[in-house]
Design a protein around this motif. Sequence first.
Motif, PDB file in Angstrom:
ATOM      1  N   VAL A   1       6.376  -3.207  -0.963  1.00 20.18           N
ATOM      2  CA  VAL A   1       5.582  -1.995  -0.739  1.00 20.18           C
ATOM      3  C   VAL A   1       5.547  -1.209  -2.043  1.00 20.18           C
ATOM      4  CG1 VAL A   1       5.356   0.149   0.571  1.00 20.18           C
ATOM      5  CG2 VAL A   1       6.241  -1.917   1.693  1.00 20.18           C
TER       6      VAL A   1
ATOM      7  N   TRP B   1       3.479   2.099  -4.339  1.00 15.03           N
ATOM      8  CA  TRP B   1       2.687   3.336  -4.247  1.00 15.03           C
ATOM      9  C   TRP B   1       1.421   3.185  -5.073  1.00 15.03           C
ATOM     10  CZ3 TRP B   1       1.576   7.648  -1.861  1.00 15.03           C
ATOM     11  CH2 TRP B   1       0.938   8.682  -2.545  1.00 15.03           C
TER      12      TRP B   1
ATOM     13  N   TYR C   1       0.157   3.683   0.395  1.00 17.30           N
ATOM     14  CA  TYR C   1       1.136   2.626   0.133  1.00 17.30           C
ATOM     15  C   TYR C   1       0.467   1.272   0.388  1.00 17.30           C
ATOM     16  CZ  TYR C   1       4.736   6.191  -0.118  1.00 17.30           C
ATOM     17  OH  TYR C   1       5.487   7.283  -0.500  1.00 17.30           O
TER      18      TYR C   1
ATOM     19  N   LEU D   1      11.067   1.894   0.848  1.00 12.03           N
ATOM     20  CA  LEU D   1       9.913   2.532   0.204  1.00 12.03           C
ATOM     21  C   LEU D   1      10.280   2.960  -1.214  1.00 12.03           C
ATOM     22  CD1 LEU D   1       8.807   4.700   3.258  1.00 12.03           C
ATOM     23  CD2 LEU D   1       7.576   2.720   2.328  1.00 12.03           C
TER      24      LEU D   1
END
Length: 227
Positions: A105, A107, A115, A201
């Motif tokens: 994942v 950004w 995302y 994340l």
Amino acid sequence: MRSRSATRSTRLFLAAAAVTALAATTACGPEDPAENGAATPTAAASSADGAKGEAPAGESATDGGGTAASGSKSNGGTGGESASGTGDKSGYGQSCGTNDLDFTVTWEAQPISHYLITAKAKSGITCYLDVNTPSVSFGSGADGVASPVGQGGEDPIKLSGSSVAYAGVNVKTTQGEGGKQFEHVIIATTEEDPNPAQVELPDAPTVDKPIVTNWSTERGETIPRVI
């Protein structure tokens, strides 16, 4: 007296001759097979002849000399199909389970911040994403489940080697300061998958009414927009 004795002797002689002739006639009757060298047929031999060519299930019949009799057929022979009868399965593939894939994942700031989920098959695995939309959620609550927006999508997508599939997630679609922060996202290929993946994340965003796009092989198709 001599005449009577002669007559009696003559009768005895004729009687003996008749007995001899009768014995000779009996001896010259139907020919005995044993005398000319032919064996007399027996019940056992007849049964064996009648059973020739038959064999118990799973065994080939023989001709009595150990050689398989002509016309015998074994399972899985050259009849064109295997015993299993499955036939040709080329072109078919397994559906991708969550544990068949590696996820990352990242950004993405442009053109709209979101995302990007990237899915890739693990080494040695070839599978298909049969379900178009991934299952994405934050935390265990129902309010953390990302709603599909139906953007992009290909069905199915084959994953193998270096091929990848993308999906975009917008974690906050509301205005204001509402929401909760999360450091991980839960990803699965289907809602029923028993082995979802928990992926870290790159930061700890505030999540409120998240949305997710369909899988696609084109990154440009996975920019999540509120419709």
